[in-house]
Design an enzyme around this catalytic site. Structure first.
Site, PDB file in Angstrom:
ATOM      1  N   TYR A   1      -1.432   4.866   3.843  1.00 14.59           N
ATOM      2  CA  TYR A   1      -1.049   4.328   2.276  1.00 14.59           C
ATOM      3  C   TYR A   1      -0.516   2.916   2.396  1.00 14.59           C
ATOM      4  CZ  TYR A   1       1.984   4.227  -1.678  1.00 14.59           C
ATOM      5  OH  TYR A   1       2.798   3.977  -2.766  1.00 14.59           O
TER       6      TYR A   1
ATOM      7  N   LYS B   1      -1.751  -0.614   0.423  1.00 15.77           N
ATOM      8  CA  LYS B   1      -0.813  -1.410  -0.270  1.00 15.77           C
ATOM      9  C   LYS B   1      -0.854  -2.827   0.174  1.00 15.77           C
ATOM     10  CE  LYS B   1       0.296   1.524  -3.592  1.00 15.77           C
ATOM     11  NZ  LYS B   1      -0.222   1.438  -5.105  1.00 15.77           N
TER      12      LYS B   1
END
Lengths: 257, 257
Positions: free
Chosen positions: B150, B154
């Site tokens: 994740y 980002k």
């Protein structure tokens, strides 16, 4: 490195320079999307793997038992569309790191690119930054500033490499490769002369990435050009990179002076 | 900002904090994968768009005519698998920036995350770095060091934002959001208290990202906590961020002192 070394994207321009320069110094395995026209000298046919670089199963077979991976595979076109770099370069690089980490490989050397930082070449810095009397330098600690979506994918590959370095036993070197040409530097192209990487310096740099002891590195891959805006200090210090070529040794017509 | 502002991922936790805090200060359009259970107060049903954030056509419809996009959509799970973040977060963020640039939007505010830099929290720095007497600070200039895939997605969103900033008319702010909780800071969780972002500070920070004048920024989104290892100096200076909350104002049980 006594264990085999897997070269992904083996048939590309960088792969050719590496194989030509290092030849039988390593026990190579080759991985590419297409079978080679002919198996390079010194390489056994059973060490040639054909597959999509996002195919984890195919990679697992090729990576099992290797000590290092030199990951060059990907769409090499600076103008490659997003969908292609998303698949081939971003997902492909993730796949290589994932399988290499899982298989306990020691080192992954990732072919990043000058395009990961190409947008540092702003209108107000160019063409001066390409010239010998300009002291602007990128040194590998700067965050990415891609010049195109290919560059976005290469910068992302570095982030993926950093993630796997921090969360596995892998050592990771990301080489922001300049302008690789065979024989002589680009003619009448200041930028290309500033980031020229000769074939023999390319092979030597990847050799150092396979031999040196390091954790996570981002280095620039250029020859020891008089014109430069990339520092090669880090590559010299950490990797023992000792480039032998310099674009200034060539005339404007590409002849060696 | 008189033009409408599109909020992607409007139904998520950050979107809720932003809408609750800013309410009718903006002419909102909402975009989400699922229709909201009920249309939020003050928003017309015709301003609610439902679609996958990678669907450029759906985005084009939602973005046409807006002055800014607050891009929150994506798989928010820190343990989200690669395939999901590759699609939802990386390709989705590219789609939003691509369509925003194409449509002549002024500003994209991108919800990045503390997970883009979570691997700076090494064993030898923690838990000391979470404490008030430790002066270790990340300030937004450091390259990414994701704590999970994740976080890779980002960090990649920031690279994509940088690319579109350099190649379009967009202004881009990337907010590395800390630990957003409603009411009080996380209890018995030093790290969460160090990166706490209160709901009202969250809304205020996104408001500042929509009002301030800047080019490309990476800032940390936390309250003015005594415990901190993210600097909020840049957000104060460039965006005029003036947080009002501090996790130290709460007791260990979550009561305000």
């Amino acid at each position: 490195m006594d264990d085999p070394v897997l070269l992904t994207g083996a048939g590309g321009r960088v792969g050719t320079a590496v194989l030509d320069g290092l030849g039988t110094a390593y026990d190579w395995r080759l991985f590419d999307l297409e079978p080679p026209a002919s198996t390079p000298a010194g390489i056994d046919e059973t060490d040639v793997y054909v597959g999509d670089v996002t195919d984890r199963e195919a990679l697992r077979e090729a990576i099992s038992g290797v000590g290092a991976v030199v990951h060059l595979a990907g769409d090499p076109r600076p103008k490659a569309p997003w969908d292609s770099v998303l698949h081939n370069n971003i997902d492909g690089t993730h796949a290589v790191f994932e399988v290499a980490a899982e298989q306990g490989v020691d080192t992954v050397v990732f072919a990043s690119s000058n395009h990961a930082v190409g947008a540092f070449e702003t209108d107000d810095r160019t063409p001066e930054m390409y010239r010998t009397d300009d002291d602007y330098r990128l040194d590998g600690t700067e965050p990415a500033r891609p010049s195109n979506e290919y560059g976005v994918s290469k910068a992302t590959g570095e982030v993926i490499g950093r993630y796997f370095y921090d969360h596995s036993e892998l050592s990771v070197a990301c080489v922001r490769i300049g302008n690789l040409t065979e024989g002589h530097p680009p003619i009448e192209y200041e930028r290309g002369q500033a980031m020229w990487l000769s074939h023999r310096d390319c092979a030597h740099l990847f050799d150092r990435c396979l031999q040196a002891d390091y954790g996570f590195e981002v280095v620039y891959g250029i020859s020891d050009n008089d014109r430069k805006y990339y520092s090669i200090d880090r590559a010299r210090e950490v990797l023992g990179y000792e480039p032998r070529d310099n674009s200034a040794a060539y005339t404007f017509d590409g002849e060696r002076k």
